[in-house]
Structures are given as structure tokens and as C-alpha cells.
Write an enzyme that holds these catalytic residues in place. Structure first.
Site, short mmCIF file in Angstrom:
data_model
loop_
_atom_site.label_atom_id
_atom_site.label_comp_id
_atom_site.label_asym_id
_atom_site.label_seq_id
_atom_site.Cartn_x
_atom_site.Cartn_y
_atom_site.Cartn_z
N SER A 138 50.71 31.53 -3.77
CA SER A 138 49.80 30.64 -3.05
C SER A 138 49.34 31.28 -1.75
O SER A 138 48.16 31.18 -1.37
CB SER A 138 50.47 29.30 -2.76
OG SER A 138 50.59 28.52 -3.93
N HIS A 139 50.27 31.93 -1.06
CA HIS A 139 49.88 32.63 0.17
C HIS A 139 48.86 33.72 -0.14
O HIS A 139 47.90 33.91 0.62
CB HIS A 139 51.10 33.26 0.84
CG HIS A 139 50.74 34.17 1.97
ND1 HIS A 139 50.40 33.71 3.23
CD2 HIS A 139 50.63 35.53 2.03
CE1 HIS A 139 50.12 34.74 4.01
NE2 HIS A 139 50.24 35.86 3.30
N GLU A 140 49.05 34.44 -1.23
CA GLU A 140 48.14 35.53 -1.58
C GLU A 140 46.74 35.02 -1.93
O GLU A 140 45.77 35.78 -1.83
CB GLU A 140 48.70 36.32 -2.76
CG GLU A 140 50.04 37.01 -2.51
CD GLU A 140 49.97 38.08 -1.43
OE1 GLU A 140 48.88 38.67 -1.24
OE2 GLU A 140 51.00 38.32 -0.78
N THR A 141 46.63 33.77 -2.34
CA THR A 141 45.35 33.23 -2.82
C THR A 141 44.90 32.01 -2.02
O THR A 141 44.02 31.28 -2.46
CB THR A 141 45.49 32.82 -4.29
OG1 THR A 141 46.57 31.86 -4.43
CG2 THR A 141 45.78 34.02 -5.18
N ARG A 288 53.98 31.85 4.32
CA ARG A 288 54.73 31.96 3.06
C ARG A 288 55.89 30.95 3.04
O ARG A 288 56.17 30.32 2.01
CB ARG A 288 55.26 33.38 2.88
CG ARG A 288 54.19 34.45 2.71
CD ARG A 288 54.81 35.83 2.59
NE ARG A 288 53.83 36.90 2.65
CZ ARG A 288 53.17 37.40 1.61
NH1 ARG A 288 53.39 36.91 0.40
NH2 ARG A 288 52.31 38.39 1.75
#
Length: 326
Positions: A138-141, A288
């Protein structure tokens, strides 16, 4: 006198390999370009597939949970569609690039294809792994911001691929040569990048991602599978994210000296430690953690300890002061 301590099954397997020559190469792991074993079998330290302790023990490379199915019907028994939708509440918002792409069914199909994912340990451990995986990705996107509706941690899975005009991310290698005209920029939940990651990921999931990298942004099951491949596969000297969150990783003396202790924070270190870890508090690590805590709360499990990596050295930074000059 020195005695060989290798087990009889592995010795026999090695002997067969010697007799067969080129026709009988290693099957998995670093010896086979990061390939995973079929049917969820464990990959031994020597690159062979099996299901006994010789393969699934402490030196196992990947899919170390073995082939025993998780109780109660797989990943879908641990996270319902309604909870998944609550976690990723705004992923289908009109402003999100990935609107309509990341579905619950695609996640479940991909997750169930990786034996060991969310099937090691008790129910709380399995749910905690789901929370950790969805939090990191979720953090990456993320498409969230500090004052976003429902808070910044309800906006995971908003983006599908790297923004702007990214480079080709091609580092020529003999094993994974780049295909003409193809780019290997960040795509999917983990934003997989570079040909040397697309290649082994594709090999592990049975799809040619070197020649078809866009599949990570057009097929949601393949997209989730690339993220799960990264999650489940150790890349020396880093352990797998899976082994860390399930308690199968034991830090070495060097890890302890570097502040790398079991917990969610080491997973952040595995993913992006060179940029985010060992530099004191920073917003990315906090983000994160924010996703992780929210998802653990929704699944009704505790967070565990050592959530951040603020004071951890990254895996690429040696604790040996002579290393830089050697």
C-alpha cells in the site's frame, strides 16, 4: 578425520546430478535464477525441491512452509472481501490510476498460488503476514495525503505503475538480457523494477516477463504474483519478508550489531533500507507503519515489536569499518 554431514537424500540427489551431467540442473533458488518449486515444495540450500526437513529446514531458500495447506480454506478464510475493501477503501476512487484493477479475487488467486504465504504459524501470525504484505505494498502504491478522506492509510493501491516518463531500467546481464523496446520500470503492488527482477519473477510464476513486462500492469493476478514472489524469496544477504514476519528468521550477530531485530521494521529494510533506514525518523517509514497498524487493527491482531528501522543499518551497509576500503 572429517565426516560429511549432508543428509542421505540430498547426497543421493547430488550423486544423480553428477551422473546425469548437464541434463539434471538444480531446480530452484539462487542456483536456478530464483525459480520456485512446483506445487509449493520447499527449495533446499542446494537448489533442490522437496517437502522433508532436509528441504524445509532453517537453510531453506523459499516456500519454506512446506506443502501442508493452511487450516480453514486458505487465504480467503483469513481476510474477507469486505475487510479487503475496507483496507483498500479508496483504491477504486476516480482519481486513482489503478481504478478497477486490484481486485480481491485476483489477490486471493495469487496468494493461494504461493504455498507458505499466510499459512505458517497460528491464525494471528497468518493474519499478521497479510497485514504486513498489504501494508508495505500500500505504501508503494499510495495515493493518500495527510488530510485525505478517511485518513492517509485508506488510499493504498491507488497507483499501478511508475509515473512520468521512467527510464527503461535495463541493466544488461547474460542471464536476463533486456528485450528490444521493453521497459522494466515500476509496476504492480511492489512496483517491481529492473530486468534482473522481472526475469526471475517471471520464471518463478511461469510467465515471460522479460518479453512481456506490461503484463504486470494488465493482468491483476500476475501483478499480485510478482509482489508475492518478492515477498517470499530471500535475496542474500537479506532474508525473505515472509520469513521475518512469520518468525522463521534468526538474526545473525552482524544483524544484531546493525540493529536488525525480528519485526516489521526489518521488512522495510529489505524493501528500501538503503534509502529509508538508519537515518532516524522519516515520513516514509512512518507511513509504512501507519498502514500496517491500521490493517492489523482491521484483522484484529497485535503489531508485534520492532516496527521501524530508524536505527537499523541497511543490509547494504557493513558493520565492518574496513569494508569500505577493502
Amino acid at each position: 578425520m572429517v565426516y560429511c554431514t549432508a543428509s542421505l537424500p540430498l547426497l543421493l540427489l547430488l550423486l544423480v546430478g553428477l551422473l546425469a551431467g548437464e541434463a539434471f540442473a538444480e531446480q530452484c533458488g539462487r542456483q536456478a535464477g530464483g525459480a520456485l518449486c512446483p506445487g509449493g515444495l520447499c527449495c533446499s540450500q542446494f537448489g533442490w525441491c522437496g517437502s522433508t526437513s532436509d528441504y524445509c529446514g532453517p537453510t531453506c531458500q523459499s516456500q519454506c512452509g512446506g506443502v501442508t495447506p493452511s487450516p480453514g480454506g486458505g487465504v480467503a478464510s483469513l481476510i474477507s472481501q469486505s475487510v479487503f475493501n475496507q483496507m483498500l477503501k479508496h483504491r477504486n476512487d476516480a482519481a486513482c490510476q489503478a481504478k478497477g484493477f486490484y481486485t480481491y479475487n485476483a489477490f486471493i488467486a495469487a496468494a493461494n498460488s504461493f504455498n507458505g504465504f499466510a499459512s505458517v504459524g497460528d491464525t494471528a501470525t497468518r493474519k499478521r503476514e497479510i497485514a504486513a504484505f498489504l501494508a508495505q505494498t500500500s505504501h508503494e502504491t499510495t495515493g493518500g495525503w495527510a488530510t485525505a478522506p478517511d485518513g492517509p492509510y485508506a488510499w493504498g493501491y491507488c497507483f499501478l505503475k511508475e509515473q512520468g516518463n521512467p527510464p527503461d531500467y535495463c541493466v544488461p546481464t547474460a542471464q536476463w538480457p533486456c528485450a528490444p523496446g521493453k521497459k522494466y520500470y515500476g509496476r504492480g503492488p511492489i512496483q517491481i523494477s529492473y530486468n534482473y527482477n522481472y526475469g526471475p519473477a517471471g520464471r518463478a510464476i511461469g510467465y515471460d516477463l522479460i518479453n512481456n513486462p506490461d503484463a504486470v500492469a494488465t493482468d491483476p493476478v500476475i501483478s499480485f504474483k510478482t509482489a508475492l514472489w518478492f515477498w517470499m524469496t530471500p535475496q542474500s544477504p537479506k532474508p525473505s519478508c515472509h520469513n521475518v514476519i512469520t518468525g522463521r528468521w534468526t538474526p545473525s550477530a552482524a544483524d544484531r550489531a546493525a540493529g536488525r531485530l525480528p519485526g516489521y521494521g526489518v521488512i522495510t529494510n529489505i524493501i528500501n533500507g538503503g534509502i529509508e533506514c538508519g537515518k532516524g525518523f522519516n515520513d516514509k517509514v512512518a507511513d509504512r507503519i501507519g498502514f500496517y497498524k491500521r490493517y492489523c487493527d482491521l484483522l484484529g491482531v497485535s503489531y508485534g515489536s520492532n516496527l521501524d528501522c530508524y536505527n537499523q543499518r541497511s543490509f547494504g551497509v557493513s558493520t565492518n569499518p574496513l569494508a569500505a576500503s577493502s
